[in-house]
Design a protein around this motif. Structure first.
Motif, PDB file in Angstrom:
ATOM      1  N   GLU A 162       0.813  -1.222   0.000  1.00  0.00           N
ATOM      2  CA  GLU A 162       0.000   0.000   0.000  1.00  0.00           C
ATOM      3  C   GLU A 162       0.847   1.273   0.000  1.00  0.00           C
ATOM      4  N   LEU A 163       1.845   1.326   0.860  1.00  0.00           N
ATOM      5  CA  LEU A 163       2.657   2.538   0.961  1.00  0.00           C
ATOM      6  C   LEU A 163       3.440   2.785  -0.331  1.00  0.00           C
ATOM      7  N   ALA A 164       3.967   1.729  -0.928  1.00  0.00           N
ATOM      8  CA  ALA A 164       4.715   1.871  -2.172  1.00  0.00           C
ATOM      9  C   ALA A 164       3.812   2.353  -3.309  1.00  0.00           C
ATOM     10  N   GLU A 165       2.618   1.826  -3.381  1.00  0.00           N
ATOM     11  CA  GLU A 165       1.670   2.252  -4.415  1.00  0.00           C
ATOM     12  C   GLU A 165       1.325   3.731  -4.243  1.00  0.00           C
ATOM     13  N   ALA A 166       1.151   4.158  -2.999  1.00  0.00           N
ATOM     14  CA  ALA A 166       0.850   5.573  -2.736  1.00  0.00           C
ATOM     15  C   ALA A 166       2.017   6.458  -3.164  1.00  0.00           C
ATOM     16  N   ALA A 167       3.256   6.007  -2.917  1.00  0.00           N
ATOM     17  CA  ALA A 167       4.424   6.798  -3.311  1.00  0.00           C
ATOM     18  C   ALA A 167       4.520   6.917  -4.830  1.00  0.00           C
ATOM     19  N   CYS A 168       4.221   5.842  -5.545  1.00  0.00           N
ATOM     20  CA  CYS A 168       4.253   5.909  -7.014  1.00  0.00           C
ATOM     21  C   CYS A 168       3.211   6.897  -7.535  1.00  0.00           C
ATOM     22  N   TYR A 192       9.052   0.816  -9.355  1.00  0.00           N
ATOM     23  CA  TYR A 192       9.515  -0.258  -8.467  1.00  0.00           C
ATOM     24  C   TYR A 192      10.926  -0.702  -8.846  1.00  0.00           C
ATOM     25  N   TYR A 193      11.747  -0.927  -7.815  1.00  0.00           N
ATOM     26  CA  TYR A 193      13.062  -1.508  -8.030  1.00  0.00           C
ATOM     27  C   TYR A 193      12.936  -3.021  -8.160  1.00  0.00           C
ATOM     28  N   GLN A 194      13.746  -3.595  -9.042  1.00  0.00           N
ATOM     29  CA  GLN A 194      13.919  -5.037  -9.044  1.00  0.00           C
ATOM     30  C   GLN A 194      15.052  -5.396  -8.094  1.00  0.00           C
ATOM     31  N   MET A 195      15.043  -6.633  -7.639  1.00  0.00           N
ATOM     32  CA  MET A 195      15.986  -7.079  -6.619  1.00  0.00           C
ATOM     33  C   MET A 195      16.685  -8.364  -7.037  1.00  0.00           C
ATOM     34  N   VAL A 348      10.324   1.164  -3.806  1.00  0.00           N
ATOM     35  CA  VAL A 348      10.184   2.087  -4.931  1.00  0.00           C
ATOM     36  C   VAL A 348      11.184   3.234  -4.830  1.00  0.00           C
ATOM     37  N   GLY A 349      11.325   3.920  -5.941  1.00  0.00           N
ATOM     38  CA  GLY A 349      12.200   5.083  -6.013  1.00  0.00           C
ATOM     39  C   GLY A 349      12.318   5.505  -7.460  1.00  0.00           C
ATOM     40  N   GLY A 350      13.393   6.176  -7.776  1.00  0.00           N
ATOM     41  CA  GLY A 350      13.530   6.614  -9.152  1.00  0.00           C
ATOM     42  C   GLY A 350      14.705   7.532  -9.360  1.00  0.00           C
ATOM     43  N   PHE A 351      14.688   8.191 -10.520  1.00  0.00           N
ATOM     44  CA  PHE A 351      15.808   9.019 -10.951  1.00  0.00           C
ATOM     45  C   PHE A 351      15.290  10.333 -11.518  1.00  0.00           C
ATOM     46  N   ALA A 352      16.004  11.414 -11.221  1.00  0.00           N
ATOM     47  CA  ALA A 352      15.629  12.749 -11.700  1.00  0.00           C
ATOM     48  C   ALA A 352      16.889  13.562 -11.936  1.00  0.00           C
ATOM     49  N   ARG A 353      16.731  14.697 -12.639  1.00  0.00           N
ATOM     50  CA  ARG A 353      17.852  15.582 -12.947  1.00  0.00           C
ATOM     51  C   ARG A 353      17.734  16.845 -12.104  1.00  0.00           C
ATOM     52  N   SER A 354      18.818  17.210 -11.449  1.00  0.00           N
ATOM     53  CA  SER A 354      18.761  18.347 -10.535  1.00  0.00           C
ATOM     54  C   SER A 354      18.657  19.675 -11.269  1.00  0.00           C
ATOM     55  N   PHE A 388       8.590   5.582   8.022  1.00  0.00           N
ATOM     56  CA  PHE A 388       9.312   5.222   6.804  1.00  0.00           C
ATOM     57  C   PHE A 388      10.327   6.307   6.473  1.00  0.00           C
ATOM     58  N   SER A 389      11.270   5.931   5.615  1.00  0.00           N
ATOM     59  CA  SER A 389      12.327   6.839   5.177  1.00  0.00           C
ATOM     60  C   SER A 389      12.227   7.029   3.669  1.00  0.00           C
ATOM     61  N   PHE A 390      12.628   8.206   3.236  1.00  0.00           N
ATOM     62  CA  PHE A 390      12.599   8.515   1.809  1.00  0.00           C
ATOM     63  C   PHE A 390      13.872   9.303   1.536  1.00  0.00           C
ATOM     64  N   SER A 391      14.808   8.697   0.802  1.00  0.00           N
ATOM     65  CA  SER A 391      16.163   9.263   0.707  1.00  0.00           C
ATOM     66  C   SER A 391      16.504   9.725  -0.703  1.00  0.00           C
ATOM     67  N   PRO A 392      17.007  10.958  -0.839  1.00  0.00           N
ATOM     68  CA  PRO A 392      17.672  11.347  -2.081  1.00  0.00           C
ATOM     69  C   PRO A 392      19.137  10.932  -2.034  1.00  0.00           C
ATOM     70  N   GLU A 393      19.657  10.520  -3.182  1.00  0.00           N
ATOM     71  CA  GLU A 393      21.053  10.101  -3.293  1.00  0.00           C
ATOM     72  C   GLU A 393      21.670  10.842  -4.484  1.00  0.00           C
ATOM     73  N   HIS A 394      22.790  11.485  -4.248  1.00  0.00           N
ATOM     74  CA  HIS A 394      23.483  12.211  -5.324  1.00  0.00           C
ATOM     75  C   HIS A 394      24.426  11.229  -6.011  1.00  0.00           C
ATOM     76  N   VAL A 395      24.121  10.898  -7.284  1.00  0.00           N
ATOM     77  CA  VAL A 395      24.849   9.825  -7.956  1.00  0.00           C
ATOM     78  C   VAL A 395      25.834  10.328  -9.019  1.00  0.00           C
ATOM     79  N   ASN A 396      26.138  11.627  -8.985  1.00  0.00           N
ATOM     80  CA  ASN A 396      27.140  12.184  -9.905  1.00  0.00           C
ATOM     81  C   ASN A 396      28.048  13.148  -9.145  1.00  0.00           C
TER      82      ASN A 396
END
Length: 540
Positions: A162-168, A192-195, A348-354, A388-396
């Motif tokens: 439920e929580l993941a669906e709401a985040a999407c 959704y992430y695959q594992m 769940v999560g994803g990718f975006a451009r700053s 719950f936690s929701f984290s941004p990660e700087h990948v560059n």
């Protein structure tokens, strides 16, 4: 006082010695021994992976701070993070960090590999590495132009709580596109992430590659075998000195492959006299090869956790705080390999451009169905309520650091130099604001009672920067410390051979000239698959 150290035991001669059984070493040991024509010795400093915690996906929380299976490094104090030292877990077990990680299957952006090729790493463009990603993979969704089936590495979908669906839905409301596959046509978007799991169990590199290979007569696997130095004679690496059960051993090979990871691989090279000559002399180590970049170019992603109190008892915290819920989740796992314990809680999560100047995403996001009240050397303690936690990660990241020795045989000094450029700060600030924007959307807002960290009153750029300096850390994706390249200064050539000495390759995350924009395990498996083909081709 006389030296009472016993004489080394002869551990034999092999075609190949692989040092380290992690994401790369497991692949190499399996592939190099596959034909039966080559003898292979695999050395692992830790024990085997027989503990049940290595099967249970949620078991990674128990392995995060277990010194039997984890090197438990700490970084040097980071000046831009209020002098904090950052915890660096690394696997010390068959499978290495793939046996204790979060199991997310993300390869990086296609342009990352094209950049490697443009920097002189011939043969490492996306089109050239994609076949190795596909070769490694057993994709639960089936094969297509990006994915393969039948490989050793299981890649599976997760449930849709439920929580993941709401985040999407909230991400969609915030303007992010849906993305069903971060390793497919595009990386941008949310989903959704695959594992690396299979039928409710972790699927480490050891599980996928070593388990089917371990009874081969031409493969010898030695656990609790700690490599001390490389044996070098007349311009060639000919073997390795290692300790096992308090006894020194010597093993020799036609080729030695160091696959100990971005921290331990440069450490072993430096201890063997391969590195910056003047630095080695000050430690009393006789330089064998002046290789100034060994231990340089350290890169890692940065992350920071935003934490929220949840209005409903649907998080992992509720298992920790209510024994009945925990028992029910345990029963679901035991009798059906399903429920909370069959997954990691990172759905769940994803990718975006700053900003518009980025030609690909530089921010990754991950929602985890838990929140943490306290961390210590013994692990983490959940809040006594749903969270719950929701984290941004700087990948560059701009940040470049080092792995150095401060004593000839001690633990290495790890220095990241995080958040010392305006871009690194701006990108993380954008990530924090983006997470908040998603959480403010109608689909997710009903699940949030309050923002626990940093707190709703932290709003301005200066206040957010203070939060970053107080709480941000490493995302445990260290790479780059034995980089490959086409230039003479690179530690390795594009076939991963050490420049300046014969008989040695390095194959692990340390070879990346630049960190990929995503989790690093999948890329390291790909590197090892490609390296195995190169090694066998050169041997023939």
């Amino acid at each position: 006082m006389t030296n009472t150290r016993p004489e080394p035991t002869d551990a034999g001669r092999y075609d190949f010695i692989v040092i380290g059984s992690g994401s790369a070493g497991s692949v190499l040991a399996a592939r190099l021994s596959e034909s039966g024509r080559h003898s292979v010795l695999l050395l692992e400093a830790g024990p085997d992976d027989s503990s049940l915690w290595f099967r249970l996906p949620m078991g990674f929380a128990k392995l995060y701070a277990n010194p039997r299976y984890n090197w438990m490094y700490d970084s040097a104090r980071e000046p831009a993070l209020n002098g904090r030292s950052l915890y660096q877990p690394r696997g010390k077990v068959l499978g290495g960090s793939s046996s204790i990680n979060g199991m997310m299957y993300v390869r990086g952006n296609a342009l990352d590999f094209d950049d490697w090729a443009a920097q002189g790493c011939t043969g490492w463009s996306y089109d050239e590495v994609l076949p190795y990603f596909r070769k490694a993979e057993d994709q639960a969704r089936g094969a297509d132009q990006w994915h393969g089936i039948g490989g050793p590495l299981k890649v599976s979908d997760q449930s849709r709580p439920e929580l993941a669906e709401a985040a999407c839905a909230a991400a969609r409301q915030a303007g992010l596109p849906d993305n069903p596959d971060f390793n497919g046509a595009t990386q941008d978007g949310f989903g959704y992430y695959q594992m690396n799991t299979h039928k409710g169990q972790r699927w480490s590199a050891a599980r996928g590659y070593l388990w089917p290979a371990r009874n081969r007569p031409n493969l010898r696997i030695l656990t609790e075998a700690i490599a001390r130095r490389l044996i070098i004679s007349e311009g060639r690496v000919t073997g390795v000195a290692f300790d096992r059960a308090g006894q020194p051993h010597l093993a020799h090979a036609g080729e030695v492959i160091v696959a100990a990871g971005a921290i331990a691989s440069p450490q072993l090279l430096l201890q063997s006299g391969i590195g910056p000559a003047e630095e080695l002399r000050t430690l009393g180590i006789a330089p064998v090869l002046d290789a100034p970049e060994v231990g340089r170019n350290l890169q890692d992603h940065t992350c920071v956790q935003l934490m929220f109190r949840c209005t409903r008892p649907i998080t992992v915290n509720d298992l920790a705080n209510n024994w009945l819920r925990g028992a029910w989740a345990g029963a679901q796992y035991v009798f059906g390999r399903r429920g909370y314990f069959s997954e990691t809680g990172i759905y769940v999560g994803g990718f975006a451009r700053s900003d518009a100047t980025q030609d690909r995403p530089d921010i990754q996001m991950a929602l985890a169905a838990w929140s943490v009240a306290e961390r210590s050397a013994s692990g983490a303690r959940a809040h006594p309520f749903s969270g719950f936690s929701f984290s941004p990660e700087h990948v560059n990241p701009d940040a470049r650091g080092t792995v150095r020795l401060t004593t000839p045989d001690g633990r290495p000094e790890i220095r990241f130099n995080f958040f010392q450029t305006d871009y690194d700060i701006r990108a993380m600030t954008f990530g924090i604001r983006l997470i908040r924007s998603i959480c403010e959307q109608p689909a997710l807002r009903p699940y949030i009672a309050s923002e626990l960290q940093p707190g709703a009153d932290v709003r301005s750029d200066d206040e957010i920067l203070q939060f970053i300096r107080d709480k941000a850390g490493s995302d445990i994706h260290a790479v780059g410390t034995c980089r490959m390249g086409g230039d003479a200064a690179s530690v390795l050539d594009p076939r991963l051979r050490l420049r300046g000495l014969a008989g040695l390759r390095v194959v692990d995350a340390s070879v990346m000239p630049r960190v990929v924009r995503g989790n690093t395990h999948a890329a390291v498996v790909m590197i090892a698959e490609k390296a195995a083909d190169m090694i066998l081709a050169d041997a023939s």
